[in-house]
Motif scaffolding. Structure first.
Motif, mmCIF file in Angstrom:
data_model
loop_
_atom_site.group_PDB
_atom_site.id
_atom_site.type_symbol
_atom_site.label_atom_id
_atom_site.label_comp_id
_atom_site.label_asym_id
_atom_site.label_seq_id
_atom_site.Cartn_x
_atom_site.Cartn_y
_atom_site.Cartn_z
ATOM 1 N N PRO A 1 0.907 -1.235 -0.015
ATOM 2 C CA PRO A 1 0.045 -0.013 0.021
ATOM 3 C C PRO A 1 0.777 1.329 -0.141
ATOM 4 C CG PRO A 1 -1.010 -1.423 1.730
ATOM 5 C CD PRO A 1 0.477 -2.114 1.095
ATOM 6 N N ALA A 2 2.054 1.173 0.543
ATOM 7 C CA ALA A 2 2.795 2.289 0.793
ATOM 8 C C ALA A 2 3.355 2.583 -0.743
ATOM 9 C CB ALA A 2 4.265 2.089 1.758
ATOM 10 N N MET A 3 3.952 1.360 -1.370
ATOM 11 C CA MET A 3 4.316 1.651 -2.661
ATOM 12 C C MET A 3 3.306 2.337 -3.642
ATOM 13 S SD MET A 3 6.205 -1.612 -2.883
ATOM 14 C CE MET A 3 6.849 -1.842 -4.613
ATOM 15 N N GLU A 4 2.028 1.939 -3.487
ATOM 16 C CA GLU A 4 0.954 2.397 -4.449
ATOM 17 C C GLU A 4 0.836 3.890 -3.993
ATOM 18 O OE1 GLU A 4 -2.517 0.751 -5.490
ATOM 19 O OE2 GLU A 4 -1.568 -1.518 -4.946
ATOM 20 N N ILE B 1 8.122 -13.732 2.051
ATOM 21 C CA ILE B 1 6.972 -14.067 2.758
ATOM 22 C C ILE B 1 5.563 -13.973 1.861
ATOM 23 C CG2 ILE B 1 5.343 -13.564 4.815
ATOM 24 C CD1 ILE B 1 8.012 -14.602 5.508
ATOM 25 N N ILE B 2 5.452 -12.861 1.377
ATOM 26 C CA ILE B 2 4.412 -12.293 0.354
ATOM 27 C C ILE B 2 4.181 -12.973 -1.245
ATOM 28 C CG2 ILE B 2 3.864 -10.620 1.638
ATOM 29 C CD1 ILE B 2 4.700 -8.569 -0.482
ATOM 30 N N GLY B 3 5.577 -13.450 -1.439
ATOM 31 C CA GLY B 3 5.886 -13.722 -2.716
ATOM 32 C C GLY B 3 5.819 -12.400 -3.944
ATOM 33 N N SER B 4 5.696 -12.720 -5.109
ATOM 34 C CA SER B 4 5.878 -11.639 -5.982
ATOM 35 C C SER B 4 4.511 -11.263 -6.698
ATOM 36 C CB SER B 4 6.917 -11.959 -7.418
ATOM 37 O OG SER B 4 6.344 -13.199 -8.032
ATOM 38 N N LYS B 5 3.499 -11.951 -6.320
ATOM 39 C CA LYS B 5 2.275 -11.660 -7.007
ATOM 40 C C LYS B 5 1.649 -10.447 -6.452
ATOM 41 C CE LYS B 5 0.255 -15.922 -8.836
ATOM 42 N NZ LYS B 5 -0.482 -17.200 -8.447
ATOM 43 N N PRO B 6 1.763 -10.052 -4.994
ATOM 44 C CA PRO B 6 1.324 -8.748 -4.604
ATOM 45 C C PRO B 6 1.687 -7.654 -5.459
ATOM 46 C CG PRO B 6 1.733 -10.020 -3.008
ATOM 47 C CD PRO B 6 2.539 -10.786 -3.913
ATOM 48 N N TYR B 7 2.867 -7.631 -6.089
ATOM 49 C CA TYR B 7 3.547 -6.392 -6.922
ATOM 50 C C TYR B 7 2.727 -6.179 -8.115
ATOM 51 C CZ TYR B 7 7.038 -7.071 -3.450
ATOM 52 O OH TYR B 7 7.581 -7.117 -2.134
ATOM 53 N N GLU B 8 1.943 -7.422 -8.686
ATOM 54 C CA GLU B 8 1.506 -7.439 -10.048
ATOM 55 C C GLU B 8 0.565 -6.354 -10.168
ATOM 56 O OE1 GLU B 8 0.350 -11.429 -11.008
ATOM 57 O OE2 GLU B 8 2.352 -11.826 -10.805
ATOM 58 N N PRO B 9 -0.665 -5.770 -9.244
ATOM 59 C CA PRO B 9 -1.190 -4.742 -9.569
ATOM 60 C C PRO B 9 -0.646 -3.361 -9.680
ATOM 61 C CG PRO B 9 -2.310 -6.190 -7.697
ATOM 62 C CD PRO B 9 -0.693 -6.505 -8.111
ATOM 63 N N ILE B 10 0.630 -3.329 -8.995
ATOM 64 C CA ILE B 10 1.355 -2.167 -8.958
ATOM 65 C C ILE B 10 2.015 -2.030 -10.370
ATOM 66 C CG2 ILE B 10 3.506 -0.803 -8.273
ATOM 67 C CD1 ILE B 10 2.921 -2.216 -5.404
ATOM 68 N N PHE C 1 0.341 1.185 -12.546
ATOM 69 C CA PHE C 1 1.007 2.395 -12.586
ATOM 70 C C PHE C 1 2.027 2.334 -13.677
ATOM 71 C CE2 PHE C 1 -0.601 2.217 -8.382
ATOM 72 C CZ PHE C 1 -0.878 3.327 -8.162
ATOM 73 N N ASN C 2 2.130 1.025 -14.372
ATOM 74 C CA ASN C 2 2.876 0.921 -15.564
ATOM 75 C C ASN C 2 4.342 0.989 -15.180
ATOM 76 O OD1 ASN C 2 3.275 0.320 -18.370
ATOM 77 N ND2 ASN C 2 3.366 2.341 -18.885
ATOM 78 N N LYS C 3 4.887 0.324 -14.102
ATOM 79 C CA LYS C 3 6.219 0.666 -13.488
ATOM 80 C C LYS C 3 6.756 -0.896 -13.279
ATOM 81 C CE LYS C 3 5.664 4.897 -12.607
ATOM 82 N NZ LYS C 3 6.376 6.027 -13.525
ATOM 83 N N PRO C 4 7.964 -1.031 -13.572
ATOM 84 C CA PRO C 4 8.716 -2.350 -13.597
ATOM 85 C C PRO C 4 8.847 -2.571 -12.121
ATOM 86 C CG PRO C 4 9.557 -1.257 -15.285
ATOM 87 C CD PRO C 4 8.762 -0.279 -14.592
ATOM 88 N N CYS C 5 8.677 -3.740 -11.561
ATOM 89 C CA CYS C 5 8.897 -4.461 -10.430
ATOM 90 C C CYS C 5 10.019 -5.448 -10.472
ATOM 91 C CB CYS C 5 7.784 -4.698 -9.700
ATOM 92 S SG CYS C 5 6.426 -3.192 -9.224
ATOM 93 N N ILE D 1 -1.956 5.385 5.822
ATOM 94 C CA ILE D 1 -2.179 4.724 4.632
ATOM 95 C C ILE D 1 -3.238 3.677 4.778
ATOM 96 C CG2 ILE D 1 -0.968 3.634 2.617
ATOM 97 C CD1 ILE D 1 1.617 4.837 3.302
ATOM 98 N N GLN D 2 -4.245 3.797 3.969
ATOM 99 C CA GLN D 2 -5.469 2.896 4.318
ATOM 100 C C GLN D 2 -5.035 1.433 4.048
ATOM 101 O OE1 GLN D 2 -8.465 3.748 1.491
ATOM 102 N NE2 GLN D 2 -9.785 5.037 2.717
ATOM 103 N N ASN D 3 -5.455 0.411 4.748
ATOM 104 C CA ASN D 3 -5.213 -1.009 4.572
ATOM 105 C C ASN D 3 -3.660 -1.379 4.822
ATOM 106 O OD1 ASN D 3 -7.923 -1.627 4.501
ATOM 107 N ND2 ASN D 3 -7.968 -1.075 2.398
ATOM 108 N N SER D 4 -2.842 -0.672 5.289
ATOM 109 C CA SER D 4 -1.552 -0.659 5.124
ATOM 110 C C SER D 4 -0.691 -1.215 6.473
ATOM 111 C CB SER D 4 -0.752 0.507 5.070
ATOM 112 O OG SER D 4 -0.797 1.545 5.924
ATOM 113 N N GLY D 5 -1.606 -1.761 7.473
ATOM 114 C CA GLY D 5 -1.140 -2.338 8.667
ATOM 115 C C GLY D 5 -1.978 -3.510 8.922
#
Ligand code: SF4
Length: 324
Positions: free
Chosen positions: A136-139, A161-170, A174-178, A243-247
């Protein structure tokens, strides 16, 4: 932007910025866990230490709250390597209340979850749950008008821990490589190369460079423990705001382990950022430590004004130590 404080450390320690051409700039992000823990939570831990044993990690010990840090109190504040040391202290001191100041990203949250799940009957133990979630902070950074981020070096430890999938929406929204990067110098350089290849082809996707540790789905056992113990909540980030939903907060069924509810204490008028300190901008990648007028003068590791000068992962501490 490297999102993780361990990357900031590795980049400085191995002098990686000096190897890059002028047009590639690396900037630190909000990835140092003690740097983003709000002053109000430090103040709460200090208040609770007046009558109880408080445990926390070494990095958190010296982080300034509104007035001073846990290390300044002279109270019974104990540094632990993990939360399991804190539950051990509680079991050894049944006549005292022990409160663990649980901070960190998804890297440390699973161990908090396990101790909560296994110690719900430990009557003299509770936690200040102050875990943060990184995506959420990256977004939020990418959504701001002053964003100058072209791509992310994603954190290796969190991603284990979270894997790479949670970055896919970012990457998509936002059209940014991760690229999820490891911590050896070659890991960081290869990850930058992977980002550049994407940028040159105008592509934005999630890739894993740190494949020896990180998978797409992450650590499913750890994620399950986190789901069992926590609910997602809004969270205050020091110098950045809520930040919403970030904790992560403890689920209601663990109220007896929730120090905020158990002791009913509140703190008011906490000050996250002291006059002159630019930690908020440093954490958002909008300023470098050396842009701060207090850097190396009034603010040094032995006498930190802001949280970014305390931890060995904090951008200001790293810049002070390595001169970059
Ligand atoms: S040098 Fe100190 S006062 Fe300045 S931004 Fe960094 S931590 Fe804050």
């Amino acid at each position: 932007m490297e999102v993780c404080g361990s990357h900031t450390q590795a980049i400085a320690k191995f002098g990686l910025k000096t190897l890059l051409p002028e047009n590639i700039k690396l900037t630190s992000g909000p990835g140092c866990p003690v740097c983003v823990t709000s002053a109000s939570e430090v103040d709460l831990a200090i208040k609770l230490s007046e009558k109880n044993i408080v445990t926390t990690f070494g990095d958190m010990y010296g982080v300034p709250g509104t007035e001073g840090s846990l290390s300044d109190t002279g109270n019974d504040v104990r540094i632990v390597y993990s939360i399991s040391d804190a539950t051990k202290i509680a079991k050894e001191n049944p006549d005292k209340e022990v409160i663990h100041f649980a901070i960190g990203f998804e890297t440390t949250a699973p161990s908090t979850a396990v101790e909560v799940l296994e110690n719900r009957d430990l009557k003299n133990f509770s936690i200040i749950c102050s875990h943060h979630l990184i995506t959420p902070a990256m977004e939020l950074l990418l959504s701001s008008n002053d964003c100058r981020i072209d791509a992310f070096l994603c954190p290796g430890h969190v991603s284990a821990i979270i894997g790479s999938k949670p970055y896919e929406p970012i990457a998509k929204k936002f059209n940014k490589p991760c690229v999820v990067a490891g911590f050896e110098p070659n890991d960081v350089l290869l990850s930058i190369y992977m980002i550049l290849k994407q940028l040159n082809k105008s592509k934005s996707k999630v890739e894993i460079e740190y494949k020896r540790v990180v998978s797409e789905n992450g650590n499913t056992v750890a994620l399950e423990k986190m789901r069992d113990a926590f609910r997602v909540s809004d969270r205050s980030w020091r110098g950045i705001g809520v930040i919403q939903n970030s904790g992560l907060e403890l689920k209601k069924e663990f109220d007896e382990l929730n120090a905020r509810k158990k002791f009913g204490l509140t703190v008011e008028n906490s000050v996250d950022v002291k006059p002159g300190c630019r930690c908020g901008e440093v954490l958002k990648g909008l300023a470098t430590p050396k842009n701060c007028p207090l850097f190396g003068k009034k603010c040094v590791p032995q006498n930190p004004v802001g949280p970014c000068m305390v931890s060995t992962e904090g951008a200001c501490n790293v810049a002070f130590k390595y001169g970059c």
